[in-house]
Design a protein around this motif. Structure first.
Motif, PDB file in Angstrom:
ATOM      1  N   UNK A 172       0.843  -1.193   0.000  1.00 58.85           N
ATOM      2  CA  UNK A 172       0.000   0.000   0.000  1.00 58.85           C
ATOM      3  C   UNK A 172       0.880   1.245   0.000  1.00 58.85           C
ATOM      4  N   UNK A 173       0.267   2.388  -0.231  1.00 65.11           N
ATOM      5  CA  UNK A 173       1.009   3.648  -0.319  1.00 65.11           C
ATOM      6  C   UNK A 173       0.941   4.451   0.972  1.00 65.11           C
ATOM      7  N   UNK A 174       0.460   3.844   2.045  1.00 69.05           N
ATOM      8  CA  UNK A 174       0.269   4.548   3.309  1.00 69.05           C
ATOM      9  C   UNK A 174       1.439   4.403   4.267  1.00 69.05           C
ATOM     10  N   UNK A 175       2.437   3.574   3.881  1.00 69.02           N
ATOM     11  CA  UNK A 175       3.592   3.317   4.741  1.00 69.02           C
ATOM     12  C   UNK A 175       3.161   2.764   6.104  1.00 69.02           C
ATOM     13  N   UNK A 176       2.118   1.920   6.090  1.00 71.18           N
ATOM     14  CA  UNK A 176       1.587   1.320   7.304  1.00 71.18           C
ATOM     15  C   UNK A 176       1.339  -0.171   7.087  1.00 71.18           C
ATOM     16  N   UNK A 177       1.478  -0.926   8.163  1.00 70.26           N
ATOM     17  CA  UNK A 177       1.014  -2.311   8.165  1.00 70.26           C
ATOM     18  C   UNK A 177      -0.442  -2.298   8.596  1.00 70.26           C
ATOM     19  N   UNK A 178      -1.313  -2.795   7.734  1.00 68.22           N
ATOM     20  CA  UNK A 178      -2.738  -2.813   8.047  1.00 68.22           C
ATOM     21  C   UNK A 178      -3.294  -4.227   7.887  1.00 68.22           C
TER      22      UNK A 178
ATOM     23  N   UNK B  78      -2.918  -3.780  13.932  1.00 73.93           N
ATOM     24  CA  UNK B  78      -1.662  -4.456  13.602  1.00 73.93           C
ATOM     25  C   UNK B  78      -0.829  -4.764  14.834  1.00 73.93           C
ATOM     26  N   UNK B  79      -0.845  -3.873  15.817  1.00 78.09           N
ATOM     27  CA  UNK B  79      -0.034  -4.083  17.018  1.00 78.09           C
ATOM     28  C   UNK B  79      -0.604  -5.158  17.929  1.00 78.09           C
ATOM     29  N   UNK B  80      -1.825  -5.591  17.668  1.00 75.97           N
ATOM     30  CA  UNK B  80      -2.462  -6.621  18.489  1.00 75.97           C
ATOM     31  C   UNK B  80      -2.662  -7.924  17.726  1.00 75.97           C
ATOM     32  N   UNK B  81      -2.191  -7.954  16.498  1.00 79.04           N
ATOM     33  CA  UNK B  81      -2.334  -9.138  15.649  1.00 79.04           C
ATOM     34  C   UNK B  81      -0.949  -9.710  15.378  1.00 79.04           C
ATOM     35  N   UNK B  82      -0.796 -11.025  15.492  1.00 74.59           N
ATOM     36  CA  UNK B  82       0.530 -11.636  15.351  1.00 74.59           C
ATOM     37  C   UNK B  82       1.144 -11.384  13.977  1.00 74.59           C
TER      38      UNK B  82
ATOM     39  N   UNK C 188       2.498  -7.748  14.048  1.00 72.57           N
ATOM     40  CA  UNK C 188       3.695  -7.626  14.888  1.00 72.57           C
ATOM     41  C   UNK C 188       4.911  -8.239  14.195  1.00 72.57           C
ATOM     42  N   UNK C 189       4.739  -9.406  13.600  1.00 69.86           N
ATOM     43  CA  UNK C 189       5.844 -10.055  12.889  1.00 69.86           C
ATOM     44  C   UNK C 189       6.283  -9.217  11.688  1.00 69.86           C
ATOM     45  N   UNK C 190       5.307  -8.680  10.954  1.00 69.59           N
ATOM     46  CA  UNK C 190       5.627  -7.852   9.792  1.00 69.59           C
ATOM     47  C   UNK C 190       6.420  -6.621  10.189  1.00 69.59           C
ATOM     48  N   UNK C 191       6.018  -5.984  11.276  1.00 64.83           N
ATOM     49  CA  UNK C 191       6.718  -4.783  11.734  1.00 64.83           C
ATOM     50  C   UNK C 191       8.139  -5.105  12.174  1.00 64.83           C
ATOM     51  N   UNK C 192       8.340  -6.282  12.774  1.00 69.37           N
ATOM     52  CA  UNK C 192       9.683  -6.681  13.184  1.00 69.37           C
ATOM     53  C   UNK C 192      10.605  -6.807  11.980  1.00 69.37           C
TER      54      UNK C 192
ATOM     55  N   UNK D  40      12.856  -0.306   6.577  1.00 69.39           N
ATOM     56  CA  UNK D  40      11.987  -0.157   5.412  1.00 69.39           C
ATOM     57  C   UNK D  40      10.677   0.511   5.828  1.00 69.39           C
ATOM     58  N   UNK D  41      10.203   1.485   5.048  1.00 67.55           N
ATOM     59  CA  UNK D  41       8.972   2.202   5.380  1.00 67.55           C
ATOM     60  C   UNK D  41       7.805   1.808   4.483  1.00 67.55           C
ATOM     61  N   UNK D  42       7.994   0.853   3.609  1.00 65.50           N
ATOM     62  CA  UNK D  42       6.919   0.384   2.724  1.00 65.50           C
ATOM     63  C   UNK D  42       5.750  -0.140   3.558  1.00 65.50           C
ATOM     64  N   UNK D  43       4.527   0.172   3.111  1.00 67.12           N
ATOM     65  CA  UNK D  43       3.342  -0.322   3.797  1.00 67.12           C
ATOM     66  C   UNK D  43       2.757  -1.544   3.114  1.00 67.12           C
ATOM     67  N   UNK D  44       2.006  -2.344   3.901  1.00 64.72           N
ATOM     68  CA  UNK D  44       1.393  -3.561   3.367  1.00 64.72           C
ATOM     69  C   UNK D  44       0.015  -3.760   3.989  1.00 64.72           C
ATOM     70  N   UNK D  45      -0.917  -4.244   3.173  1.00 70.85           N
ATOM     71  CA  UNK D  45      -2.218  -4.698   3.647  1.00 70.85           C
ATOM     72  C   UNK D  45      -2.208  -6.215   3.690  1.00 70.85           C
ATOM     73  N   UNK D  46      -2.731  -6.755   4.779  1.00 72.02           N
ATOM     74  CA  UNK D  46      -2.720  -8.204   4.989  1.00 72.02           C
ATOM     75  C   UNK D  46      -4.149  -8.708   5.162  1.00 72.02           C
ATOM     76  N   UNK D  47      -4.558  -9.636   4.301  1.00 66.41           N
ATOM     77  CA  UNK D  47      -5.839 -10.330   4.432  1.00 66.41           C
ATOM     78  C   UNK D  47      -5.573 -11.768   4.856  1.00 66.41           C
ATOM     79  N   UNK D  48      -6.363 -12.255   5.808  1.00 63.27           N
ATOM     80  CA  UNK D  48      -6.146 -13.599   6.338  1.00 63.27           C
ATOM     81  C   UNK D  48      -7.455 -14.383   6.320  1.00 63.27           C
TER      82      UNK D  48
END
Length: 312
Positions: free
Chosen positions: A44-50, A63-67, A70-74, A81-89
């Protein structure tokens, strides 16, 4: 690598895993083949893990409460790296089932993001980031689920500090039969009842069984493998939390299983079998036994997955 960097999204199968395998508490695990989650990860272009979508389970979207978050941010922190990503599970592994639900999400997240960034890390290097998801889930950054999810087959954690993980041989005729009673045992709670001090003789027996299991995989000795699946430390404490554990263990032995034990922290149990015929017969026996116990349950029969996480 350049091809990977041009990717905008990736879809994955993140497999379930069986940790401990009786004799290897916190250091041994294997990967299942046909049980797991599906994940879609896109830049994503938001520079956030969502965490943009979760189906199948009621889990935190923050994101901070989902495993996975947390793993992605680590991983991204380690890269700077400041690239953002959207995660669907799509959660097909129930939380608290004992077959690596949190590990699948954490390992899948770092695997997918690593691919989208051009594979800066090897799969074995990704383990330490996925472990941060496990720290959130259980209070302990253990690797016995995330390692086989990322590496496939059997994994042995030689040490945690420094982290060193070894891949062990897979035996093609091995089958894992998993019975999951539909009760939830949180890993944090299941870990809290374990005694912190051991009798020396029990410890000696345990590391003897672990060493024998490793030898059995290398020498393709199924009989020795079965005799190694013994647990004198964790099973006597945790088994009381699992309905009809002793009866299922007796049923497994009577029907030719190599061994039987608790999968991870439970409540799932595993029976390791040689060949489809024995495994299918035992599956029918488990089905018949548990059908009238007024407890909902799932049964899974799987080969050992030598590949680990797969790109779909």
């Amino acid at each position: 690598m350049e091809k990977d960097q041009k990717l905008r999204e990736i879809k994955l199968f993140a497999p379930a895993t069986v940790a401990n395998l009786s004799c290897g508490y916190d250091v041994l695990g294997c990967c299942l083949d046909n049980v797991g989650d599906e994940m879609l990860i896109r830049k994503n272009d938001k520079k956030q893990i969502r965490i943009s979508k979760i189906t199948g389970q009621d889990l935190p979207m923050e994101a901070d409460k989902n495993v996975a978050g947390v793993a992605a941010k680590a991983l991204l922190t380690a890269l700077g790296e400041s690239q953002g990503f959207d995660i669907e599970i799509e959660k097909n592994i129930k939380a608290g089932s004992g077959i690596g639900s949190s590990a699948a999400s954490a390992a899948g997240a770092v695997f997918g993001i690593n691919k989208l960034l051009g594979t800066p890390f090897s799969n074995i290097e990704l383990i330490k980031f996925a472990m941060e998801g496990e720290r959130l889930a259980s209070g302990n950054a253990h690797a016995d689920n995330v390692a086989p999810a990322l590496l496939g087959g059997f994994s042995l954690v030689k040490s945690y500090n420094p982290l060193e993980v070894l891949s062990l041989p897979n035996l093609p005729e091995l089958r894992m039969l998993i019975l999951h009673p539909q009760i939830e045992l949180k890993t944090k709670d299941s870990r809290s009842i374990i005694r912190q001090n051991l009798e020396l003789q029990k410890a000696i027996n345990q590391w003897g069984n672990l060493a024998a299991l490793v030898s059995a995989l290398y020498t393709k000795d199924y009989e020795l493998l079965g005799r190694s699946l013994k647990d004198e430390i964790i099973e006597p404490v945790r088994s009381i939390l699992i309905p009809y554990f002793d009866e299922l263990k007796t049923l497994s032995a009577a029907n030719g299983a190599l061994g039987f034990g608790i999968s991870g922290s439970g409540p799932s149990v595993f029976a390791m079998c040689k060949g489809d015929k024995t495994a299918e017969k035992l599956k029918a026996e488990f089905q018949e036994f548990y059908a009238d116990k007024n407890i909902d349950f799932d049964l899974h029969l799987s080969k050992i997955n030598s590949e680990g996480i797969k790109v779909l």
